[in-house]
Scaffold this active site. Structure first.
Site, short mmCIF file in Angstrom:
data_model
loop_
_atom_site.label_atom_id
_atom_site.label_comp_id
_atom_site.label_asym_id
_atom_site.label_seq_id
_atom_site.Cartn_x
_atom_site.Cartn_y
_atom_site.Cartn_z
N HIS A 1 -14.80 1.29 5.72
CA HIS A 1 -13.98 2.50 5.76
C HIS A 1 -14.90 3.70 5.98
CE1 HIS A 1 -10.34 0.45 4.18
NE2 HIS A 1 -11.24 -0.34 3.60
N ARG B 1 -13.63 6.79 6.89
CA ARG B 1 -12.88 7.97 6.44
C ARG B 1 -12.65 9.07 7.47
NH1 ARG B 1 -10.89 4.96 2.65
NH2 ARG B 1 -12.22 4.60 0.83
N ASN C 1 -7.04 3.08 7.86
CA ASN C 1 -6.33 3.92 6.86
C ASN C 1 -6.98 5.29 6.72
OD1 ASN C 1 -8.60 2.79 5.63
ND2 ASN C 1 -7.68 2.76 3.60
N ASP D 1 -16.24 -4.22 2.75
CA ASP D 1 -15.17 -3.33 2.31
C ASP D 1 -15.77 -2.03 1.75
OD1 ASP D 1 -12.65 -2.36 1.91
OD2 ASP D 1 -12.10 -3.70 0.28
N HIS E 1 -15.72 7.22 -1.84
CA HIS E 1 -14.80 8.20 -2.43
C HIS E 1 -15.60 9.32 -3.06
CE1 HIS E 1 -10.99 6.18 -1.91
NE2 HIS E 1 -11.50 5.05 -2.36
N PHE F 1 -9.04 3.34 -5.62
CA PHE F 1 -9.69 2.03 -5.50
C PHE F 1 -10.85 2.13 -4.52
CE2 PHE F 1 -5.21 0.74 -6.38
CZ PHE F 1 -5.42 -0.09 -7.46
N GLY F 2 -11.91 1.37 -4.76
CA GLY F 2 -12.93 1.21 -3.72
C GLY F 2 -14.32 1.60 -4.16
#
Ligand SMILES: [Zn+2]
Ligand SMILES: [Zn+2]
Length: 430
Positions: free
Chosen positions: A67, A69, A99, A309, A313, A327-328
């Protein structure tokens, strides 16, 4: 044109089951053969020589699940910062989940990721397009045009496609255009918790996500796909029975592949004991029995590849109470050492299998012409020092975020050079 000689390393190429000492020659951005160690018969005066004595020389590592972002949460990660983190972890190719805000659910968004990847010029960053419009699970996204434009796979990652009829259509469509569906398997009616549902969640008084949330969706998708036979890939597998479902499906010859993330091989729900949100991810950390089953799945080939994964954040968000934090976790810069710790140090697998699962197999799953050191292949190469002891240190990381449960861990093994398309994009001690 000047090239690179990676001298005197142990060359591992899972694409042809080759492991031998020698010099790997790179010319014009391509692999140009192997010479005897330190002989470099093909060397030119202008060639750059990288001393790989005591190191493994492998196809560039490939992470099919990250991810980055962008667009939307650039303060957490960007394609530029994520790419810098990737090459620092030894990864030459990554696949970005859709996402983002807005989600990657149309051609223009796919094009944006590809253009930005090219502008940054570090790792190869590929976009995974959404399965459904807005990742809302109702209507199929413009899958055909996204794939035609370069989307490497489709997924609604962050959520699974809950509606069986929508999923059935997606499988049929993906089969027709021969792309791979990656599913975040989580039945939403069983979701809503913040950690694994079990003894530990009861002790801590936190709402749980049962193992069945994952298993139900895998089982349903395998059933839906029986007669369709689309390339179906299970993301971040985390439970013992999920592994068993895939094992049974493979035995039957069904079209399915699976990946695991490092935290699901190294940590259990016990780690949530101190309400530290760096141990909060989805799927959640499970039990010791689940960890053991996932490792067994790696050993016997039920699980095909090792992903990360990588999910950055902001600190402010992760500082919220356990229940409300996102999550993450991030791991792309330390994933190689974590997989060495989880799988090599206990003797579960050997280097050939590790590199196969961190490079060659991932390339095959997304049908990418990478993950090989054959003559003429694009020179994406990682040099790994297997004996380097180091401590995972958040401050020196290239990623923009700091949410990593492995901070302070003492680990062994690290990429020392990451070469993408014949150019050294990162080296440990420049
Ligand atoms: Zn996911
Ligand atoms: Zn994810």
């Amino acid at each position: 044109m000047a090239g690179i000689i990676i001298a005197n390393g142990t060359i591992i190429d899972p694409s042809r089951d080759l492991q031998q000492r020698g010099d790997l020659i790179i010319r014009d951005g391509k692999i140009h053969g192997i010479a005897a160690p330190n002989a470099s018969s093909g060397a030119l005066k202008s060639d750059r020589v990288i001393d790989a004595t005591g190191c493994y020389v492998t196809p560039g590592l490939i992470d099919i699940h990250v991810h980055f972002r962008e667009p939307g949460d650039e303060e957490e990660e960007t394609i530029a910062s994520g790419s810098a983190a990737a090459v620092a972890g030894g990864f030459t190719t990554v696949c970005c989940m859709p996402n983002t805000k807005p989600p990657l659910d149309n051609e223009a968004q796919i094009e944006f990721v590809m253009r930005e990847s090219e502008r940054v010029g570090l790792a190869n960053v590929f976009a995974v397009g959404a399965i459904t419009k807005g990742r809302a699970g109702k209507e199929l996204a413009e899958i055909g045009s996204m794939v035609a434009r370069g989307a490497i796979a489709i997924s609604d990652d962050g959520v699974g496609v809950a509606d069986a009829s929508v999923m059935r259509k997606a499988l049929q469509y993906a089969k027709m255009i021969d792309t791979v569906i990656m599913q975040h398997c989580e039945e939403p009616s069983l979701s809503g918790g913040c950690m694994h549902a079990g003894l530990m969640s009861t002790v801590l008084g936190l709402p749980g996500i049962p193992a069945e949330a994952e298993q139900l969706m895998i089982g349903r998708d395998l059933m839906l796909n029986r007669t369709i036979g689309c390339r179906y890939h299970v993301q971040h597998i985390s439970t013992a029975y999920s592994v068993e479902l895939i094992r049974m499906a493979k035995r039957e010859g069904l079209s399915v592949t699976a990946e695991v993330a490092p935290h699901h091989l190294l940590l259990t729900d016990e780690s949530c004991r101190h309400y530290d949100t760096n141990f909060k991810m989805n799927p959640p950390l499970r039990t010791a029995a689940d960890v053991k089953a996932c490792i067994q799945g790696v050993i016997d080939g039920t699980i095909d590849c090792l992903a990360t994964d990588h999910a950055p954040h902001l600190a402010e968000e992760k500082e919220l109470e356990f229940q409300y934090a996102p999550f993450g976790i991030l791991s792309i810069e330390c994933a190689l050492a974590l997989y060495i710790k989880a799988l090599l140090e206990p003797g579960h697998i050997d280097w050939m299998k590790l590199i196969d699962m961190m490079s060659t197999r991932g390339a095959q799953i997304v049908k990418l012409d990478r993950g090989s050191l054959k003559d003429g292949a694009v020179a994406d190469v990682t040099v790994i020092n297997p004996n380097l002891d180091w401590t995972i240190d958040l401050e020196s990381m290239k990623t923009k975020s700091r949410n990593c449960p492995f901070a302070g861990w003492k680990v062994k093994g690290r990429a020392t050079h990451t070469i993408v398309g014949g150019d050294v994009k990162w080296q440990l001690n420049p």
